[in-house]
Write a protein that holds these residues in place. Structure first.
Motif, PDB file in Angstrom:
ATOM      1  N   ASP A 116      32.782  65.917  30.754  1.00 13.28           N
ATOM      2  CA  ASP A 116      31.227  66.304  31.330  1.00 13.28           C
ATOM      3  C   ASP A 116      30.711  67.681  30.749  1.00 13.28           C
ATOM      4  OD1 ASP A 116      30.954  64.824  34.267  1.00 13.28           O
ATOM      5  OD2 ASP A 116      33.126  65.069  33.989  1.00 13.28           O
TER       6      ASP A 116
ATOM      7  N   ARG B 264      26.071  58.791  31.739  1.00 13.91           N
ATOM      8  CA  ARG B 264      24.984  59.295  32.831  1.00 13.91           C
ATOM      9  C   ARG B 264      24.271  60.412  32.054  1.00 13.91           C
ATOM     10  NH1 ARG B 264      29.734  58.711  36.539  1.00 13.91           N
ATOM     11  NH2 ARG B 264      29.460  56.747  37.182  1.00 13.91           N
TER      12      ARG B 264
ATOM     13  N   PHE C 206      34.088  68.466  38.036  1.00 14.65           N
ATOM     14  CA  PHE C 206      32.802  69.223  38.922  1.00 14.65           C
ATOM     15  C   PHE C 206      33.315  70.529  39.386  1.00 14.65           C
ATOM     16  CE2 PHE C 206      32.895  64.442  38.648  1.00 14.65           C
ATOM     17  CZ  PHE C 206      31.521  64.117  38.368  1.00 14.65           C
TER      18      PHE C 206
ATOM     19  N   GLU D 201      27.534  62.725  31.441  1.00 14.04           N
ATOM     20  CA  GLU D 201      28.985  62.449  31.657  1.00 14.04           C
ATOM     21  C   GLU D 201      29.104  61.006  30.918  1.00 14.04           C
ATOM     22  OE1 GLU D 201      31.284  62.711  35.250  1.00 14.04           O
ATOM     23  OE2 GLU D 201      30.590  60.514  35.367  1.00 14.04           O
TER      24      GLU D 201
ATOM     25  N   HIS E 176      28.889  63.976  47.047  1.00 14.50           N
ATOM     26  CA  HIS E 176      28.231  64.532  46.128  1.00 14.50           C
ATOM     27  C   HIS E 176      28.884  64.997  45.229  1.00 14.50           C
ATOM     28  CE1 HIS E 176      24.184  64.298  48.803  1.00 14.50           C
ATOM     29  NE2 HIS E 176      25.136  64.057  49.626  1.00 14.50           N
ATOM     30  N   LEU E 177      28.589  64.707  43.759  1.00 15.03           N
ATOM     31  CA  LEU E 177      29.496  65.374  42.664  1.00 15.03           C
ATOM     32  C   LEU E 177      28.523  66.228  42.038  1.00 15.03           C
ATOM     33  CD1 LEU E 177      30.805  61.789  41.315  1.00 15.03           C
ATOM     34  CD2 LEU E 177      31.856  63.518  43.290  1.00 15.03           C
ATOM     35  N   ASN E 178      28.714  67.656  42.064  1.00 14.20           N
ATOM     36  CA  ASN E 178      27.838  68.515  41.468  1.00 14.20           C
ATOM     37  C   ASN E 178      28.514  69.392  40.274  1.00 14.20           C
ATOM     38  OD1 ASN E 178      26.420  67.869  44.137  1.00 14.20           O
ATOM     39  ND2 ASN E 178      28.176  69.142  45.015  1.00 14.20           N
TER      40      ASN E 178
ATOM     41  N   TRP F 208      25.267  61.743  42.051  1.00 17.74           N
ATOM     42  CA  TRP F 208      25.903  62.547  40.846  1.00 17.74           C
ATOM     43  C   TRP F 208      24.615  63.427  40.562  1.00 17.74           C
ATOM     44  CZ3 TRP F 208      23.707  62.296  35.688  1.00 17.74           C
ATOM     45  CH2 TRP F 208      24.352  63.114  34.521  1.00 17.74           C
ATOM     46  N   ASN F 209      24.884  64.977  40.884  1.00 22.14           N
ATOM     47  CA  ASN F 209      23.613  65.837  40.680  1.00 22.14           C
ATOM     48  C   ASN F 209      22.440  65.522  40.983  1.00 22.14           C
ATOM     49  OD1 ASN F 209      25.226  67.847  39.223  1.00 22.14           O
ATOM     50  ND2 ASN F 209      25.532  66.294  37.461  1.00 22.14           N
TER      51      ASN F 209
ATOM     52  N   ILE G 160      36.211  57.723  39.162  1.00 24.49           N
ATOM     53  CA  ILE G 160      35.530  59.162  39.207  1.00 24.49           C
ATOM     54  C   ILE G 160      36.768  60.149  39.049  1.00 24.49           C
ATOM     55  CG2 ILE G 160      34.020  60.753  40.593  1.00 24.49           C
ATOM     56  CD1 ILE G 160      32.627  58.480  39.527  1.00 24.49           C
TER      57      ILE G 160
END
Length: 611
Positions: free
Chosen positions: A219, A263, A122, A237, A146-148, A99-100, A117
């Motif tokens: 988010d 997070r 994102f 998040e 990868h979550l951006n 995550w980032n 998730i």
């Protein structure tokens, strides 16, 4: 349509555009990416970026998105229930969700539940195949997701509202806002998903019982450019969800599970002379409550609070050579019904080297060493190269050593934990061949892997189950990807798909690991004409062993599931899109785990507003 005809149609759709991460990122010059290491040091491995249109066409869970878009196989305990991946034949603990730029796998279980998730918060989602422990730490053996939350620093203001409603009283709604100037950038979204999840089993006079669920996700990302060389960014998040676990029989006890995860990440990026640095400070929490019988008040619970500090500094030794150093520190504090109070600290240092020998040829080298108060870590490394022989052909190879550390449950579970466990370790190699010609792109990748000290829970002399380092596993396979997109006047056709062949063998028994299919195929055909678009998706999964001895009595049959959808944009300037989707078009009867049946044919309608 027979299964053979459907499978033949799958082969026609075997296509996927696979882009090197640096290529896709550099096209977005106004965007500040949240994970610079993925951009800068993944040139010798394949990275697949999933577009907004792909994300919106699938159900909001990360499971659904990756199931229909990648070669990853998912063990799903029914729709919306717990879900874990097998990436390149590895276990669920050997795939990392990033995550980032921060590894967010559970410190209790060592994995991420992909149904917790929600994907629609994102800006982009990337799938990187192969090892990545040098940069992303424990568990990055099979691959990383990868979550951006990427931030734009251009004058922008827009609102986005999406609502999806389908059978079984299934609702998904998301509201997002983006506001930015040349100095400030703000992006936020709120997502709500819920369902009665009481679908009828295909071909049976029975329904899914006790399967209702809901989850809410908030988010947010905020960035500020102090000056041309310094910027700060904050990502946050919050996830809150509850699932009633579906019953395998009408008389089974009803249970439920609650998750609450947070997070928070603060970053400071700066550049000076030939240096560029990125300081990250993260605070992550995970907490669960498990109700073994929802008719009673009692429950078990557990959670972990994690502090992560990470400092990256890049130095351009010349116009062709870049050196990067990563220093990181992690402290985990856990408490739970099974582990009591437990904590551990991990410090690590990584050195990365990238050299562009010519415009056509570059190579990368990296190494990492960790120090922990709980276990002894091996030295990790990654070496790779990429060469463009021509516009038609590109060759890549990569060799790496990766690992996974024991979880809190492995080490400290009351009466069963084993504090003497060693980390799992793997060596792997891959060769990728990419062919490009006009509107076509074909990628063929072969890979091999050896894993030792795999952690398994086995009965001990006293009859209790306890984790031990026991298994050695040999994995090899191939991935084929083909893509084609063509415009004919106002008509656009887009083919995309993936195919994976995976052999994952226990070295002692020479048997395929259970829940690793030999074959997985996905395909998608899209059509666009002016404001109208339509698509057809397909996912084929080969037969699956459910026991370690590969007993044919307990094989799950292969399944082939298709979706179809269409939408129309009624707006001339912005987006006012109305659409529908039919999932499991051919009403396939299938299960990803024994007695965990998935829904038959069902309809969803949706509305998207962007202004």
């Amino acid at each position: 349509m027979t299964l053979k005809k459907r499978f033949a149609f799958c082969l026609l759709l075997l296509c996927q555009i696979l882009l090197a991460q640096n290529d896709s990122i550099t096209k977005l010059k106004e965007v500040v990416v949240s994970d610079s290491n993925l951009k800068n040091f993944s040139n010798t491995q394949s990275v697949q970026r999933l577009s907004d249109s792909i994300i919106n066409r699938n159900q909001p869970s990360l499971t659904s998105l990756l199931n229909y878009s990648t070669v990853i196989y998912f063990k799903e305990n029914g729709l919306g229930m717990t879900s874990s991946p097998s990436f390149r034949g590895t276990t669920s603990q050997q795939t990392v969700v990033v995550w980032n730029g921060i590894n967010i796998n559970s410190q209790l279980l060592g994995q991420t539940d992909f149904n917790t998730i929600s994907t629609r918060g994102f800006n982009s989602i990337d799938v990187k195949a192969g090892g990545g422990s040098v940069v992303y730490g424990s568990g990055a053996i099979g691959g990383t997701i990868h979550l951006n939350n990427d931030l734009k620093f251009t004058d922008t203001f827009k609102n986005d509202f999406q609502v999806y409603y389908g059978e079984f009283n299934t609702l998904s709604a998301v509201y997002g806002i983006t506001a930015a100037t040349k100095k400030w950038s703000f992006d936020a979204s709120f997502t709500r998903n819920s369902s009665d999840n009481d679908f009828k089993f295909v071909g049976q006079d029975a329904h899914n019982l006790n399967g209702e669920y809901y989850n809410n996700t908030l988010d947010a990302a905020l960035g500020f450019k102090i000056n041309a060389k310094n910027s700060i960014k904050f990502y946050s998040e919050i996830y809150d969800g509850e699932r009633h676990f579906s019953l395998t029989s009408p008389n089974a006890t009803k249970t439920k599970y609650q998750d609450y995860n947070t997070r928070n990440l603060l970053t400071w990026s700066s550049s000076f002379s030939k240096f560029a640095s990125n300081l990250r400070v993260a605070y992550i929490t995970e907490h669960y409550n498990y109700f073994e019988d929802i008719s009673r008040d009692g429950f078990t619970s557990g959670g972990v609070k994690s502090f992560i500090g990470k400092y990256d500094i890049d130095y351009e030794l010349s116009s062709k050579i870049k050196i990067s150093t990563i220093l990181d520190y992690t402290k985990n504090d856990g408490i739970g019904s099974g582990i009591g109070r437990s904590s551990r600290e991990i410090g690590g240092a990584s050195l990365l080297w990238k050299h562009n020998l010519t415009e056509k040829w570059n190579y990368e080298m990296s190494a990492r060493k960790e120090v922990s108060d709980v276990y002894k870590s091996p030295v990790l490394f990654s070496v790779g190269s990429r060469y463009n022989f021509s516009d038609f052909y590109q060759l890549k190879f990569n060799v790496s050593r990766n690992y996974r550390v024991p979880t809190f449950n492995d080490l400290y579970w009351e009466g069963s934990g084993n504090p003497d466990l060693k980390p799992e370790s793997s060596y792997q190699a891959e060769i990728g061949n990419q062919f490009s010609y006009k509107d076509f792109r074909l990628t063929v990748t072969g890979y091999g892997m050896k894993i030792k000290d795999m952690i398994r829970w086995l009965p001990n002399n006293s009859g209790n189950w306890s984790p031990v380092n026991t298994d050695k596993v040999t994995i090899y396979g191939a991935e084929a990807l083909l893509g084609w997109k063509k415009n004919f006047s106002k008509h656009t056709f887009d083919f995309s798909g993936t195919y994976g062949y995976t052999v994952s063998l226990d070295d002692i028994t020479d048997k395929q690991l259970f829940y690793v299919p030999y074959h997985k195929l996905t395909g998608s055909l899209s059509y666009y004409y002016k404001k109208f678009s339509a698509y057809y998706q397909i996912m084929y999964t080969g037969e699956i062993f459910t026991t370690s001895d590969n007993n044919p009595k307990y094989i799950l049959d292969a399944y082939n599931v298709s979706n179809i959808g269409a939408d129309y944009n009624f707006s001339k300037k912005n987006t006012f899109k109305v659409g529908l989707k039919v999932a499991n078009l051919w009403n396939e009867k299938y299960e990803a785990l024994p007695s965990r049946f998935m829904p038959g044919r069902n309809l969803t309608i949706y509305l998207n507003l962007n202004y």
